[in-house]
Design a protein around this motif. Structure first.
Motif, mmCIF file in Angstrom:
data_model
loop_
_atom_site.group_PDB
_atom_site.id
_atom_site.type_symbol
_atom_site.label_atom_id
_atom_site.label_comp_id
_atom_site.label_asym_id
_atom_site.label_seq_id
_atom_site.Cartn_x
_atom_site.Cartn_y
_atom_site.Cartn_z
ATOM 1 N N TRP A 174 0.866 -1.164 -0.076
ATOM 2 C CA TRP A 174 0.065 -0.042 0.062
ATOM 3 C C TRP A 174 0.904 1.193 -0.056
ATOM 4 O O TRP A 174 1.685 1.318 0.848
ATOM 5 C CB TRP A 174 -1.017 -0.209 1.272
ATOM 6 N N PRO A 175 0.620 2.114 -1.083
ATOM 7 C CA PRO A 175 -0.369 2.157 -1.727
ATOM 8 C C PRO A 175 -0.240 1.237 -3.059
ATOM 9 O O PRO A 175 1.139 0.951 -3.265
ATOM 10 C CB PRO A 175 -0.265 3.483 -2.361
ATOM 11 N N GLN A 176 -0.905 0.907 -3.871
ATOM 12 C CA GLN A 176 -1.078 0.366 -5.126
ATOM 13 C C GLN A 176 -0.530 1.481 -6.073
ATOM 14 O O GLN A 176 -0.772 2.512 -6.006
ATOM 15 C CB GLN A 176 -2.261 -0.416 -5.578
ATOM 16 N N PRO A 177 -0.238 0.871 -7.327
ATOM 17 C CA PRO A 177 0.237 1.821 -8.358
ATOM 18 C C PRO A 177 -1.093 2.491 -8.963
ATOM 19 O O PRO A 177 -2.080 1.614 -8.991
ATOM 20 C CB PRO A 177 0.856 0.982 -9.582
ATOM 21 N N ILE A 178 -0.838 3.550 -9.447
ATOM 22 C CA ILE A 178 -1.889 4.375 -10.026
ATOM 23 C C ILE A 178 -2.222 3.679 -11.486
ATOM 24 O O ILE A 178 -3.686 3.651 -11.804
ATOM 25 C CB ILE A 178 -1.643 5.640 -10.244
ATOM 26 N N GLN A 179 -1.337 3.383 -12.354
ATOM 27 C CA GLN A 179 -1.748 2.629 -13.611
ATOM 28 C C GLN A 179 -2.176 1.089 -13.247
ATOM 29 O O GLN A 179 -1.578 0.569 -12.469
ATOM 30 C CB GLN A 179 -0.501 2.682 -14.290
ATOM 31 N N ARG A 180 -3.328 1.005 -13.855
ATOM 32 C CA ARG A 180 -3.935 -0.583 -13.839
ATOM 33 C C ARG A 180 -4.006 -1.108 -15.004
ATOM 34 O O ARG A 180 -4.166 -0.438 -16.104
ATOM 35 C CB ARG A 180 -5.401 -0.122 -13.252
ATOM 36 N N PRO A 181 -3.642 -2.496 -15.083
ATOM 37 C CA PRO A 181 -3.409 -3.157 -13.846
ATOM 38 C C PRO A 181 -2.142 -3.019 -13.105
ATOM 39 O O PRO A 181 -1.969 -3.329 -11.868
ATOM 40 C CB PRO A 181 -3.772 -4.865 -14.456
ATOM 41 N N ARG A 182 -1.196 -2.361 -14.070
ATOM 42 C CA ARG A 182 0.174 -2.093 -13.415
ATOM 43 C C ARG A 182 1.000 -1.137 -14.244
ATOM 44 O O ARG A 182 0.564 -1.265 -15.398
ATOM 45 C CB ARG A 182 0.876 -3.301 -13.095
ATOM 46 N N PRO A 183 2.015 -0.618 -13.599
ATOM 47 C CA PRO A 183 2.734 0.123 -14.566
ATOM 48 C C PRO A 183 3.544 -0.822 -15.680
ATOM 49 O O PRO A 183 3.741 -1.951 -15.600
ATOM 50 C CB PRO A 183 3.916 0.728 -13.681
ATOM 51 N N PRO A 184 3.885 -0.178 -16.826
ATOM 52 C CA PRO A 184 4.529 -1.172 -17.777
ATOM 53 C C PRO A 184 5.835 -1.497 -17.201
ATOM 54 O O PRO A 184 6.503 -0.653 -16.892
ATOM 55 C CB PRO A 184 4.659 0.033 -19.065
ATOM 56 N N VAL A 185 6.403 -2.581 -17.627
ATOM 57 C CA VAL A 185 7.579 -3.347 -17.048
ATOM 58 C C VAL A 185 8.457 -3.673 -18.126
ATOM 59 O O VAL A 185 7.819 -4.372 -19.131
ATOM 60 C CB VAL A 185 7.034 -4.240 -16.005
ATOM 61 N N LEU A 186 9.589 -3.544 -18.064
ATOM 62 C CA LEU A 186 10.452 -4.141 -19.347
ATOM 63 C C LEU A 186 11.397 -4.669 -18.648
ATOM 64 O O LEU A 186 12.033 -4.331 -17.633
ATOM 65 C CB LEU A 186 11.094 -2.637 -19.775
ATOM 66 N N VAL A 187 12.279 -5.774 -19.188
ATOM 67 C CA VAL A 187 13.001 -6.595 -18.677
ATOM 68 C C VAL A 187 14.168 -6.855 -20.076
ATOM 69 O O VAL A 187 13.664 -6.466 -20.957
ATOM 70 C CB VAL A 187 12.717 -8.069 -18.382
ATOM 71 N N SER A 188 15.325 -7.268 -19.660
ATOM 72 C CA SER A 188 16.238 -7.454 -20.859
ATOM 73 C C SER A 188 15.730 -8.541 -21.924
ATOM 74 O O SER A 188 15.122 -9.443 -21.664
ATOM 75 C CB SER A 188 17.598 -8.034 -20.224
ATOM 76 N N GLY A 189 16.024 -7.838 -23.104
ATOM 77 C CA GLY A 189 15.704 -9.004 -24.244
ATOM 78 C C GLY A 189 17.175 -9.320 -24.754
ATOM 79 O O GLY A 189 17.078 -9.771 -26.010
ATOM 80 N N ASN A 190 18.450 -9.058 -24.386
ATOM 81 C CA ASN A 190 19.515 -9.514 -24.848
ATOM 82 C C ASN A 190 19.892 -10.971 -25.061
ATOM 83 O O ASN A 190 20.863 -11.263 -25.821
ATOM 84 C CB ASN A 190 20.723 -8.530 -24.130
ATOM 85 N N SER A 191 18.886 -11.881 -24.460
ATOM 86 C CA SER A 191 19.294 -13.197 -24.768
ATOM 87 C C SER A 191 17.851 -13.987 -25.092
ATOM 88 O O SER A 191 16.998 -13.534 -24.538
ATOM 89 C CB SER A 191 19.936 -13.808 -23.599
ATOM 90 N N PRO A 192 18.002 -14.916 -25.765
ATOM 91 C CA PRO A 192 16.811 -15.843 -25.931
ATOM 92 C C PRO A 192 15.909 -16.206 -24.733
ATOM 93 O O PRO A 192 14.660 -16.090 -24.965
ATOM 94 C CB PRO A 192 17.369 -16.920 -26.976
ATOM 95 N N SER A 193 16.650 -16.460 -23.667
ATOM 96 C CA SER A 193 15.896 -16.750 -22.595
ATOM 97 C C SER A 193 15.327 -15.709 -21.816
ATOM 98 O O SER A 193 14.183 -15.693 -21.277
ATOM 99 C CB SER A 193 16.909 -17.576 -21.435
ATOM 100 N N SER A 194 15.969 -14.529 -22.035
ATOM 101 C CA SER A 194 15.351 -13.237 -21.374
ATOM 102 C C SER A 194 14.089 -12.945 -22.353
ATOM 103 O O SER A 194 13.002 -12.716 -21.523
ATOM 104 C CB SER A 194 16.070 -12.185 -21.490
ATOM 105 N N ALA A 195 14.035 -13.084 -23.639
ATOM 106 C CA ALA A 195 12.975 -12.704 -24.391
ATOM 107 C C ALA A 195 11.882 -13.652 -23.908
ATOM 108 O O ALA A 195 10.691 -13.230 -24.019
ATOM 109 C CB ALA A 195 13.409 -12.895 -25.870
#
Length: 359
Positions: A174-195
């Motif tokens: 608490w608090p929860q994010p304002i953006q619903r259902p959640r804020p946009p999230v980014l992770v690495s795409g530098n390897s096939p397993s990450s993608a």
């Protein structure tokens, strides 16, 4: 195409030596306070000039960066922005309590009026020397931490978490994010397993310092994985980070980059002469824990920015990046020994001559 300026919050001291880690005795309040103002001048120019995001990232003990806490930096910066959104690209998640990270980012999203983009990463190998975490467990702990954080943002009721790396009797942030259902999230795409991981959880990907001709192949790996999981990513689901410098002409831009040796992505990881032997050994062990070669990381050597030249040349370069499948270009205009006034002029020229070509 959207544009983000990655501001590493440099410590602008012209006589500051290179090397990681940096000796605390070399820090001066005068240079620090001046650097804060110079960084804010660049951020204000980007905000006024049409950049879509201002981004910050986590690095520790780095000689020319003042951002061990990107959440704190983003909170401060978000309150002065009039147009741009704020992006944390990113948090070195395995170094932290993921529930606390979820709480802090939810709080930030609230105070930033729902204008937050979040990047979650394992961190560069040197980060695992700082806090004493086991690099061999970093990938598995990172994956579990991401899943825990996403659930903490979307689960409507308090819940317990019994995982391999994390155990909590009660999670109810608490608090929860304002953006619903959640804020946009980014992770690495530098390897096939990450993608694959990103596609499975419907997350964006970030490609850091990837040559432009390699981008289409990496984007297709991500898109194919997403199709297997029942969805289709758009261009804005792909972010690409690179160094950039815009000059009045190609020749002037090249001369500046050569003069200041600007554009070396490995610069902040180079050990100091005093720490060369011990740091190289530790970095080799950490790299081995990441699944890399059991030896010191190879030096990239002097290189030029991927985006460099006069406005027309830079527009052509970025058009190629867009055609390769990138929707967000996260560009670095400040790093190493490039003077802040040079970075500021480059940002202003980019805003005036380059951004309008993509609107």
């Amino acid at each position: 195409m959207q544009f983000s300026i990655f501001q590493p919050l440099p410590y602008f001291a012209p006589d500051q030596p290179t090397g990681w880690p940096q000796a605390p005795k070399l820090f001066t309040p005068e240079h620090a306070l001046t650097s804060v103002q110079q960084n804010m001048d660049i951020i204000d120019a980007a905000d006024e000039g049409g950049f879509d995001y201002i981004s910050v990232a986590e690095h520790h003990y780095a000689s020319r960066q003042m951002c061990p806490s990107p959440t704190l930096a983003a909170a401060l910066i978000s309150q002065r922005l009039k147009n741009a959104k704020i992006a944390i690209l990113g948090v070195d998640l395995p170094l932290h309590n993921p529930v606390q990270v979820a709480e802090e980012l939810a709080m930030l999203d609230t105070f930033a009026r729902g204008n937050l983009l979040v990047g979650l990463f394992r961190g560069t190998p040197n980060e695992y020397i700082t806090y004493g975490h086991n690099p061999a467990e970093s990938k598995a702990s990172f994956n579990e931490a991401v899943e825990l954080l996403l659930r903490a943002w979307t689960e409507p009721e308090p819940f317990a978490w019994e995982g391999i790396h994390y155990r909590y009797r009660m999670v109810s942030i608490w608090p929860q994010p304002i953006q619903r259902p959640r804020p946009p999230v980014l992770v690495s795409g530098n390897s096939p397993s990450s993608a694959e991981f990103a596609a499975r959880h419907r997350l964006k990907i970030g490609l850091s310092f990837v040559p432009v001709d390699k981008i289409p192949q990496m984007v297709e790996v991500y898109r194919e994985a997403a199709r297997r999981h029942g969805w289709e990513p758009g261009p804005d689901d792909v972010l690409w980070r690179a160094f950039a410098h815009v000059g009045e002409t190609d020749e002037k831009a090249r001369a500046v980059c050569d003069e200041y040796d600007y554009g070396d992505a490995m610069g902040i990881l180079a050990p100091t002469p005093r720490q060369l032997a011990s740091t190289a050994t530790m970095m080799g062990e950490v790299a081995a824990g990441f699944g890399g070669p059991a030896g010191p990381p190879p030096g990239a050597g002097p290189v030029r920015p991927a985006i460099m030249g006069g406005p027309e040349t830079v527009i052509e370069q970025l058009q190629a990046v867009r055609e390769a499948g990138v929707g967000i270009a996260d560009l670095i205009f400040s790093a190493d020994f490039l003077p802040p006034e040079v970075s500021l002029e480059s940002v202003k020229l980019f805003s005036k001559e380059v951004i309008p070509a993509f609107r």
